[in-house]
Scaffold this active site. Structure first.
Site, PDB file in Angstrom:
ATOM      1  N   HIS A  37      55.209  37.267  38.127  1.00 36.90           N
ATOM      2  CA  HIS A  37      54.108  37.037  37.198  1.00 36.90           C
ATOM      3  C   HIS A  37      52.888  36.420  37.870  1.00 36.90           C
ATOM      4  O   HIS A  37      51.756  36.618  37.419  1.00 36.90           O
ATOM      5  CB  HIS A  37      54.582  36.118  36.068  1.00 36.90           C
ATOM      6  CG  HIS A  37      53.576  35.878  34.985  1.00 36.90           C
ATOM      7  ND1 HIS A  37      53.427  36.724  33.904  1.00 36.90           N
ATOM      8  CD2 HIS A  37      52.652  34.889  34.827  1.00 36.90           C
ATOM      9  CE1 HIS A  37      52.464  36.264  33.116  1.00 36.90           C
ATOM     10  NE2 HIS A  37      51.976  35.158  33.652  1.00 36.90           N
TER      11      HIS A  37
ATOM     12  N   ALA B 147      40.737  41.153  31.455  1.00 31.60           N
ATOM     13  CA  ALA B 147      42.195  41.146  31.556  1.00 31.60           C
ATOM     14  C   ALA B 147      42.786  40.329  30.413  1.00 31.60           C
ATOM     15  O   ALA B 147      42.558  39.122  30.322  1.00 31.60           O
ATOM     16  CB  ALA B 147      42.630  40.574  32.900  1.00 31.60           C
ATOM     17  N   SER B 148      43.554  40.975  29.553  1.00 26.21           N
ATOM     18  CA  SER B 148      44.144  40.274  28.416  1.00 26.21           C
ATOM     19  C   SER B 148      45.507  39.667  28.758  1.00 26.21           C
ATOM     20  O   SER B 148      46.004  38.806  28.038  1.00 26.21           O
ATOM     21  CB  SER B 148      44.293  41.218  27.220  1.00 26.21           C
ATOM     22  OG  SER B 148      45.050  42.360  27.574  1.00 26.21           O
TER      23      SER B 148
ATOM     24  N   HIS C 208      48.244  43.534  37.185  1.00 21.84           N
ATOM     25  CA  HIS C 208      48.351  44.934  36.787  1.00 21.84           C
ATOM     26  C   HIS C 208      47.012  45.620  36.984  1.00 21.84           C
ATOM     27  O   HIS C 208      45.976  44.971  37.130  1.00 21.84           O
ATOM     28  CB  HIS C 208      48.797  45.056  35.320  1.00 21.84           C
ATOM     29  CG  HIS C 208      47.787  44.545  34.333  1.00 21.84           C
ATOM     30  ND1 HIS C 208      47.584  43.203  34.086  1.00 21.84           N
ATOM     31  CD2 HIS C 208      46.896  45.201  33.529  1.00 21.84           C
ATOM     32  CE1 HIS C 208      46.638  43.057  33.180  1.00 21.84           C
ATOM     33  NE2 HIS C 208      46.185  44.253  32.829  1.00 21.84           N
TER      34      HIS C 208
ATOM     35  N   CYS D 283      28.596  59.016  54.197  1.00 20.78           N
ATOM     36  CA  CYS D 283      28.867  58.955  55.637  1.00 20.78           C
ATOM     37  C   CYS D 283      27.717  58.266  56.364  1.00 20.78           C
ATOM     38  O   CYS D 283      27.933  57.475  57.292  1.00 20.78           O
ATOM     39  CB  CYS D 283      29.082  60.361  56.200  1.00 20.78           C
ATOM     40  SG  CYS D 283      30.630  61.137  55.681  1.00 20.78           S
TER      41      CYS D 283
ATOM     42  N   HIS E 272      35.478  61.910  55.531  1.00 20.56           N
ATOM     43  CA  HIS E 272      34.690  62.529  54.474  1.00 20.56           C
ATOM     44  C   HIS E 272      35.650  63.226  53.518  1.00 20.56           C
ATOM     45  O   HIS E 272      36.058  64.368  53.731  1.00 20.56           O
ATOM     46  CB  HIS E 272      33.688  63.523  55.055  1.00 20.56           C
ATOM     47  CG  HIS E 272      32.873  64.207  53.996  1.00 20.56           C
ATOM     48  ND1 HIS E 272      31.976  63.525  53.205  1.00 20.56           N
ATOM     49  CD2 HIS E 272      32.840  65.498  53.583  1.00 20.56           C
ATOM     50  CE1 HIS E 272      31.415  64.372  52.349  1.00 20.56           C
ATOM     51  NE2 HIS E 272      31.933  65.570  52.562  1.00 20.56           N
TER      52      HIS E 272
ATOM     53  N   HIS F 230      35.551  55.176  42.371  1.00 23.55           N
ATOM     54  CA  HIS F 230      34.617  56.283  42.189  1.00 23.55           C
ATOM     55  C   HIS F 230      35.192  57.464  42.962  1.00 23.55           C
ATOM     56  O   HIS F 230      35.363  57.375  44.183  1.00 23.55           O
ATOM     57  CB  HIS F 230      33.229  55.932  42.732  1.00 23.55           C
ATOM     58  CG  HIS F 230      32.471  54.971  41.891  1.00 23.55           C
ATOM     59  ND1 HIS F 230      31.134  55.159  41.547  1.00 23.55           N
ATOM     60  CD2 HIS F 230      32.830  53.805  41.304  1.00 23.55           C
ATOM     61  CE1 HIS F 230      30.736  54.149  40.796  1.00 23.55           C
ATOM     62  NE2 HIS F 230      31.741  53.313  40.639  1.00 23.55           N
TER      63      HIS F 230
ATOM     64  N   HIS G 169      32.250  61.604  47.968  1.00 23.99           N
ATOM     65  CA  HIS G 169      32.907  60.743  48.945  1.00 23.99           C
ATOM     66  C   HIS G 169      33.495  59.572  48.166  1.00 23.99           C
ATOM     67  O   HIS G 169      32.757  58.701  47.707  1.00 23.99           O
ATOM     68  CB  HIS G 169      31.873  60.267  49.975  1.00 23.99           C
ATOM     69  CG  HIS G 169      32.462  59.704  51.218  1.00 23.99           C
ATOM     70  ND1 HIS G 169      32.060  60.099  52.482  1.00 23.99           N
ATOM     71  CD2 HIS G 169      33.418  58.750  51.420  1.00 23.99           C
ATOM     72  CE1 HIS G 169      32.739  59.428  53.393  1.00 23.99           C
ATOM     73  NE2 HIS G 169      33.561  58.598  52.769  1.00 23.99           N
TER      74      HIS G 169
END
Length: 334
Positions: free
Chosen positions: A113, A160-161, A166, A199, A240, A280, A292
């Site tokens: 935890h 975060a609840s 996690h 890049c 790349h 992303h 990328h």
């Protein structure tokens, strides 16, 4: 004197407010007592309190939804999107809607935890990333889904609840507008320069070195030139690659190492601040799309207020060069 910088990817402008410059240590949040693991649905022995697991790395001979696991993935009990049904759309004049079809899952990163991701054994941290990749690749097969957003909220201020370590993923039936805008910018840069913008960012940051936090053969961690927040960091693949799903096992080992290092530096530099970690990556099933993939770490050390909401410009009182210097001054445990 203040400086206005432009992020080369989003083309968003950021005000680096040097007149009220602060070192990251100035933002240290007060220490908050944790609630503890009493009644935590993510702790071992409480497996029946979550929906049935869809993936788990566990000890040989243990049954699903019982103790004996190292990493466990379950549907979010309070899902933002629901997995059943086809995607249906409707247009009413200028307004458009889609059915809320999608997938929302929780990756429970370990049975302990109180173990911070940066403090996991290296092989365990790799298991967490393998769970991320495995679920990403599985959801890529769902023709209804067009994007997978992996993210980690750390601390109540960051959303975060539950305290138990996690992360989460949400698969959506559309490509978010922010991702589409990034891809449009990157395609335009490629057309103009015949190079990948990310890049070139990697090359520029390694060359100057003033914003670099860590690097290895596969990844670079740095404070971006137009950081929106104090100690904002990006972790970017030096290969790349468009999609996180293309990340190979040897890359995951080095990604886990640099992610643990950057989060450990952040924890010590700012007294375990709240943060959001977001992926992303390219939309699903895009073939040779120009993109990328990378992660962004967004500490929640300042408040987004009226100016930011009204302009989509951010005011950052800590230049990324100072943030990088402070993070590099941290002495990590061997």
């Amino acid at each position: 004197m203040p400086e206005i910088r432009q992020d080369p990817v989003s083309q968003r402008w950021v005000i680096i407010a040097t007149e009220r410059a602060k070192r990251p240590s100035d933002f240290k949040p007060p220490h908050k007592e944790k609630k503890g693991n009493v009644g935590c649905p993510f702790c071992p022995g409480h497996e029946k309190e979550t929906p049935p697991e869809v993936l788990a790395f566990r000890d040989v001979g243990t049954e699903p939804d019982t103790p004996g696991w190292q990493v466990r993935v379950v549907p979010n009990k309070f899902a933002a999107l629901t997995a059943g049904g086809e995607v249906a759309g409707e247009r009413n004049g200028i307004y458009q809607t889609l059915s809320g079809t999608g997938v929302h899952e929780v990756i429970i990163e370990g049975p302990d935890h109180d173990t911070y991701f940066a403090d996991l054994a290296p092989e365990h941290a790799v298991l967490v990333l393998k769970a991320w990749r495995q679920r990403y690749l599985q959801l890529e097969r769902d023709e209804r889904m067009h994007y997978v957003q992996l993210f980690k909220n750390h601390g109540p201020t960051a959303g975060a609840s539950l305290e138990h370590p996690h992360s989460q993923l949400i698969a959506t039936p559309l490509v978010p507008a922010a991702v589409t805008a990034e891809m449009t910018r990157i395609r335009a840069y490629w057309k103009e320069k015949d190079k990948c913008l990310f890049c070139d960012i990697v090359d520029a940051e390694l060359k100057t070195g003033t914003r670099v936090i860590a690097f290895n053969d596969e990844f670079l961690a740095f404070c971006p030139f137009a950081s929106r927040f104090p100690m904002e960091m990006w972790i970017i693949s030096r290969r790349h690659q468009a999609s996180f799903g293309a990340c190979e096992d040897d890359q995951l080992v080095q990604l886990a190492a640099i992610l643990q290092e950057t989060l450990s530096r952040l924890k010590q530099a700012a007294n375990d601040p709240p943060f959001n970690l977001v992926l992303h990556t390219a939309p699903l099933r895009q073939g040779e799309v120009i993109y990328h993939w990378h992660f962004e770490i967004l500490p929640r050390l300042t408040i987004v207020a009226g100016f930011e909401w009204g302009t989509d410009m951010y005011i950052n009182p800590t230049p990324p060069e100072i943030a990088a210097q402070s993070l590099n001054e941290i002495s990590l445990k061997p």
